[in-house]
Design an enzyme around this catalytic site. Structure first.
Site, PDB file in Angstrom:
ATOM      1  N   SER A 136      -5.602   0.758  -3.857  1.00 59.40           N
ATOM      2  CA  SER A 136      -4.624  -0.253  -4.227  1.00 59.40           C
ATOM      3  C   SER A 136      -4.402  -0.165  -5.735  1.00 59.40           C
ATOM      4  O   SER A 136      -5.358  -0.248  -6.505  1.00 59.40           O
ATOM      5  CB  SER A 136      -5.187  -1.624  -3.835  1.00 59.40           C
ATOM      6  OG  SER A 136      -4.405  -2.640  -4.375  1.00 59.40           O
ATOM      7  N   LEU A 163       0.937  -0.104  -3.578  1.00 59.53           N
ATOM      8  CA  LEU A 163       1.399  -0.552  -4.896  1.00 59.53           C
ATOM      9  C   LEU A 163       1.544  -2.062  -4.881  1.00 59.53           C
ATOM     10  O   LEU A 163       2.185  -2.624  -3.992  1.00 59.53           O
ATOM     11  CB  LEU A 163       2.761   0.066  -5.224  1.00 59.53           C
ATOM     12  CG  LEU A 163       2.883   1.593  -5.129  1.00 59.53           C
ATOM     13  CD1 LEU A 163       4.327   2.002  -5.417  1.00 59.53           C
ATOM     14  CD2 LEU A 163       1.922   2.267  -6.109  1.00 59.53           C
ATOM     15  N   LYS A 164       0.989  -2.705  -5.880  1.00 58.59           N
ATOM     16  CA  LYS A 164       1.203  -4.137  -6.042  1.00 58.59           C
ATOM     17  C   LYS A 164       2.602  -4.339  -6.604  1.00 58.59           C
ATOM     18  O   LYS A 164       3.003  -3.592  -7.520  1.00 58.59           O
ATOM     19  CB  LYS A 164       0.179  -4.702  -7.027  1.00 58.59           C
ATOM     20  CG  LYS A 164      -1.231  -4.676  -6.479  1.00 58.59           C
ATOM     21  CD  LYS A 164      -1.365  -5.734  -5.420  1.00 58.59           C
ATOM     22  CE  LYS A 164      -2.779  -5.858  -4.942  1.00 58.59           C
ATOM     23  NZ  LYS A 164      -2.914  -6.860  -3.893  1.00 58.59           N
ATOM     24  N   ASN A 191       1.513 -10.047  -2.384  1.00 59.93           N
ATOM     25  CA  ASN A 191       0.670 -11.234  -2.556  1.00 59.93           C
ATOM     26  C   ASN A 191       1.498 -12.520  -2.581  1.00 59.93           C
ATOM     27  O   ASN A 191       1.349 -13.368  -3.465  1.00 59.93           O
ATOM     28  CB  ASN A 191      -0.195 -11.124  -3.821  1.00 59.93           C
ATOM     29  CG  ASN A 191      -1.324 -10.126  -3.658  1.00 59.93           C
ATOM     30  OD1 ASN A 191      -1.330  -9.095  -4.328  1.00 59.93           O
ATOM     31  ND2 ASN A 191      -2.273 -10.383  -2.774  1.00 59.93           N
ATOM     32  N   LYS A 263      -9.912  -8.849   6.107  1.00 54.46           N
ATOM     33  CA  LYS A 263     -10.944  -8.961   5.063  1.00 54.46           C
ATOM     34  C   LYS A 263     -11.998  -9.887   5.640  1.00 54.46           C
ATOM     35  O   LYS A 263     -11.709 -11.070   5.904  1.00 54.46           O
ATOM     36  CB  LYS A 263     -10.364  -9.585   3.797  1.00 54.46           C
ATOM     37  CG  LYS A 263      -9.408  -8.677   3.030  1.00 54.46           C
ATOM     38  CD  LYS A 263      -8.839  -9.396   1.831  1.00 54.46           C
ATOM     39  CE  LYS A 263      -7.920  -8.466   1.031  1.00 54.46           C
ATOM     40  NZ  LYS A 263      -7.028  -9.233   0.135  1.00 54.46           N
TER      41      LYS A 263
END
Ligand code: NPG
Length: 370
Positions: A136, A163-164, A191, A263
């Site tokens: 990431s 990619l953020k 996000n 997660k």
């Protein structure tokens, strides 16, 4: 069945090799809670995935510490003889706080498995001894710097680049990476930084052959995600929205995503993570293992989880060197083919190195049985 005699909590800090920037903030140091649970038969480790501030989720280190020290650890210490199957009941008086709960749930499970001489991978039902790794990439200072970082990671063997993105730093950057690397598995992670009003951005990203677009909208907006998924061809993946197996089922049935990021720390621990996997698998929805910049303790758990059969996409299970110059455990290394070995020893199969642990400890509190 065993009895918990003590819980040792520590806050640890490890500098990151490079700052990690997302749409909700920048991190230069990994600061997290580690718990060591002592039972009559063994000890076990758990890492809390909460961060310093409540940017990714409502939970954050100082709050998680209070939840653990004030409620969860006392419940565990007074529970008498229990097995890991009883933990949900032991913690039933505490609502929410999945990251705090996961810390002790995982530490207790680790102790139980160490005592039985069984690996976590075996306990969860792993079917692979190596897992495919992705990486990431945080929001970079420029397109050039981003391209350089991506080439470096590809040269190391990473099998998927994520990619953020955030509003204003998205289409152009992602297009540049795609043009330089037409064949790679490429995804983006917002996000939760966008709304349905940004449909044009998603339509443009839809042209770039992405593996997925992760968590584009607010974590509670399952219905809006379903609307967005209908408008674009690229699969949506949910992360922050998937707080439990029940939410995974709702998201999948609503058509809010076609891929799930699991997660274990976000969903309350390893056993609930397995239940999320099972729900997704039953619906033919691929899953992959997310990461929270974990130290070797959390990384070991993630690798065992990522070896379950439904994990068909590379995870954010990168090598220790991608995060730290000196991890808490022996470093996790990735082979040049982009895979990493799943630990095979009892429990999570790794142990923090005492000297490194002492060096990184910021705060320590021990809670003993009454
Ligand atoms: O490789 O562990 C890793 C990082 C993967 O991008 C990653 N994590 O939003 O998924 C995320 C992000 C994250 C990191 C979120 C730290 C919160 C804290």
């Amino acid at each position: 069945m065993t009895r918990v005699r003590a819980v040792e909590l520590r806050l640890v800090g490890l500098p990151l090799v490079r700052p990690f920037r997302t749409s909700f903030g920048v991190e230069t140091e990994k600061t997290c809670i580690l718990a060591r649970v002592e039972t009559d038969d063994a000890h076990g480790w758990g890492e809390c995935v909460a961060g310093v501030d409540p940017g990714f989720s409502e939970e954050f280190n100082a709050g998680a510490w209070l939840a653990i020290a004030g409620f969860l650890a006392p419940a565990l210490l007074s529970a008498g003889d229990i097995g890991s199957a009883d933990i949900d009941r032991v913690f039933s008086s505490v609502r929410g706080n999945p990251m705090a709960k996961a810390t002790l749930v995982n530490a207790f499970l680790d102790a139980e498995l160490r005592a039985a001489g069984r690996s976590l991978a075996e306990h969860l039902g792993a079917v692979q001894d190596r897992v495919a790794c992705g990486v990431s990439v945080g929001i970079a200072s420029s397109t050039e710097s981003l391209l350089e970082q991506v080439s470096g990671y590809l040269a190391e063997g990473y099998r998927r680049i994520k990619l953020k993105i955030e509003p204003g730093t998205d289409i152009e950057r992602v297009r540049a990476v795609r043009e330089a690397n037409p064949e790679i598995l490429l995804s983006v992670d917002a996000n939760a930084a966008y709304t349905l009003a940004d449909l044009d951005v998603f339509r443009a990203l839809d042209e770039l052959g992405l593996l997925m677009i992760e968590q584009p909208l607010h974590h509670e907006d399952l219905l809006d995600h379903a609307v967005l998924q209908e408008q674009i061809g690229t699969d949506l993946c949910l992360d922050e929205s998937i707080g439990s197996a029940a939410l995974a089922r709702a998201a999948i049935e609503l058509g809010a995503c076609r891929i799930v990021n699991i997660k274990q720390g976000r969903v309350g621990g390893l056993d609930e993570a397995k239940r999320v996997h099972d729900v997704a698998r039953a619906a033919d929805v691929p899953v992959w293992c997310g990461g929270m910049l974990e130290t070797g303790v959390g990384r070991a758990s993630n690798l065992a989880l990522a070896a379950l059969p439904g994990f068909t996409l590379p995870g954010d299970t990168s090598a220790s060197a991608r995060y730290f110059t000196d991890d808490l455990t022996a470093p996790f290394e990735m082979a040049p083919d982009g895979t990493m070995a799943v630990p095979t020893g009892p429990g999570i199969g790794v142990e923090p190195r005492p000297d490194r642990l002492a060096e990184c400890t910021i705060r320590l509190e021990r809670l003993d049985e009454e």
